[in-house]
Design a protein around this motif. Sequence first.
Motif, PDB file in Angstrom:
ATOM      1  N   ASP A   1     -59.681  38.890   8.826  1.00  0.00           N
ATOM      2  CA  ASP A   1     -59.855  39.951   7.824  1.00  0.00           C
ATOM      3  C   ASP A   1     -58.908  39.205   6.483  1.00  0.00           C
ATOM      4  OD1 ASP A   1     -61.563  41.376   9.154  1.00  0.00           O
ATOM      5  OD2 ASP A   1     -60.053  42.922   9.697  1.00  0.00           O
ATOM      6  N   LYS A   2     -57.629  38.691   6.782  1.00  0.00           N
ATOM      7  CA  LYS A   2     -56.809  38.207   5.671  1.00  0.00           C
ATOM      8  C   LYS A   2     -57.446  37.144   5.096  1.00  0.00           C
ATOM      9  CE  LYS A   2     -52.395  36.894   4.460  1.00  0.00           C
ATOM     10  NZ  LYS A   2     -50.983  36.463   4.743  1.00  0.00           N
ATOM     11  N   GLN A   3     -57.868  36.267   5.948  1.00  0.00           N
ATOM     12  CA  GLN A   3     -58.586  34.877   5.210  1.00  0.00           C
ATOM     13  C   GLN A   3     -59.927  35.198   4.574  1.00  0.00           C
ATOM     14  OE1 GLN A   3     -58.942  32.901   8.776  1.00  0.00           O
ATOM     15  NE2 GLN A   3     -56.785  32.336   8.759  1.00  0.00           N
ATOM     16  N   ARG A   4     -60.506  36.300   4.886  1.00  0.00           N
ATOM     17  CA  ARG A   4     -61.928  36.638   4.307  1.00  0.00           C
ATOM     18  C   ARG A   4     -61.634  37.423   3.100  1.00  0.00           C
ATOM     19  NH1 ARG A   4     -66.793  37.580   6.789  1.00  0.00           N
ATOM     20  NH2 ARG A   4     -65.700  37.538   8.808  1.00  0.00           N
ATOM     21  N   ASP A   5     -60.406  37.882   2.937  1.00  0.00           N
ATOM     22  CA  ASP A   5     -60.358  38.644   1.753  1.00  0.00           C
ATOM     23  C   ASP A   5     -59.762  37.734   0.659  1.00  0.00           C
ATOM     24  OD1 ASP A   5     -59.037  41.341   0.010  1.00  0.00           O
ATOM     25  OD2 ASP A   5     -57.627  39.815   0.142  1.00  0.00           O
ATOM     26  N   ILE A   6     -58.920  36.688   1.261  1.00  0.00           N
ATOM     27  CA  ILE A   6     -58.641  35.531   0.448  1.00  0.00           C
ATOM     28  C   ILE A   6     -59.714  34.716  -0.384  1.00  0.00           C
ATOM     29  CG2 ILE A   6     -57.326  33.158   0.212  1.00  0.00           C
ATOM     30  CD1 ILE A   6     -55.145  34.534   1.918  1.00  0.00           C
TER      31      ILE A   6
ATOM     32  N   GLY B   1     -62.672  38.033  -1.241  1.00  0.00           N
ATOM     33  CA  GLY B   1     -62.437  39.649  -1.570  1.00  0.00           C
ATOM     34  C   GLY B   1     -61.543  39.866  -2.838  1.00  0.00           C
ATOM     35  N   ALA B   2     -60.561  40.945  -2.542  1.00  0.00           N
ATOM     36  CA  ALA B   2     -59.970  41.070  -3.712  1.00  0.00           C
ATOM     37  C   ALA B   2     -58.896  40.049  -4.256  1.00  0.00           C
ATOM     38  CB  ALA B   2     -59.243  42.482  -3.452  1.00  0.00           C
ATOM     39  N   THR B   3     -58.467  39.291  -3.354  1.00  0.00           N
ATOM     40  CA  THR B   3     -57.663  38.311  -3.733  1.00  0.00           C
ATOM     41  C   THR B   3     -58.262  37.204  -4.564  1.00  0.00           C
ATOM     42  OG1 THR B   3     -56.043  38.789  -1.657  1.00  0.00           O
ATOM     43  CG2 THR B   3     -56.091  36.305  -2.710  1.00  0.00           C
ATOM     44  N   GLN B   4     -59.454  36.889  -4.298  1.00  0.00           N
ATOM     45  CA  GLN B   4     -60.160  35.844  -4.921  1.00  0.00           C
ATOM     46  C   GLN B   4     -60.348  35.997  -6.441  1.00  0.00           C
ATOM     47  OE1 GLN B   4     -62.073  32.660  -6.119  1.00  0.00           O
ATOM     48  NE2 GLN B   4     -61.628  32.583  -3.836  1.00  0.00           N
ATOM     49  N   TYR B   5     -60.608  37.440  -6.546  1.00  0.00           N
ATOM     50  CA  TYR B   5     -60.940  37.985  -7.912  1.00  0.00           C
ATOM     51  C   TYR B   5     -59.855  38.665  -8.567  1.00  0.00           C
ATOM     52  CZ  TYR B   5     -65.519  36.895  -6.038  1.00  0.00           C
ATOM     53  OH  TYR B   5     -66.652  36.067  -5.310  1.00  0.00           O
TER      54      TYR B   5
END
Length: 230
Positions: free
Chosen positions: A215-220, A223-227
């Motif tokens: 889930d952390k990698q998916r967010d990076i 998800g929110a981290t990417q944006y």
Amino acid sequence: MIDVYSAGTPNGHKVHIMLEECGLPYRVQHVDIGAGDQFKPNFLAISPNNKIPAIVDADGPDGKPISLFESGAILIYLASKVGKFLGNTDREKFTTLEWLMFQMGGVGPMLGQAHHFRIYAPEKIDYAVNRYTNEAKRLYGVIDRQVAKMPYLAGSEYTVADIATFPWLRSAQNQGVDWAEFPHAKRWFDEIAARPAVQRGVEVLANMRRPTMDDKQRDILFGATQYAKR
């Protein structure tokens, strides 16, 4: 020496292959995109779009270091540096650039979306899966028709257009594509895959790819981290 900031992805492999084909000395700097290395200030200084790959060439056009991001720009730069893989005449060069832009604007983004919605999306949305799978097949068809008429995408010679496109077609099954439907493209693909420089290039950082995504990698990545605003 050229420093290559990269990861084992199709866009990364474009540059790895090109460097091997050119015979240029390079040093790989792994950017762990699953851990968020692409957002670190030192990487953003050379790749403001926070995407791999990027390069720093200590021996730039004026003898001073130059940094470049965007894989297509890097390929053109390296081709210009060694005087190869970009065509020998103006007509050949523009045809090569035409097919390179086809990869940059079509093959990469659309096959990337096919990968995302077929493999990585947390929920399977039929509309998105069908849209991008069908677009992947359409693009394979464009390639198939082109290389039915000539050995390579831009004509009789192997160019940056082939180098850029090849890595994206290494995962045809994940894109919902059956190679049997595109025999001319498969001939082209197999011929490029047999090149020693290509075989070396696709192995660069390949062992650093994670087989699964938490889930952390998916967010990076998605998800929110990417944006997040930077």
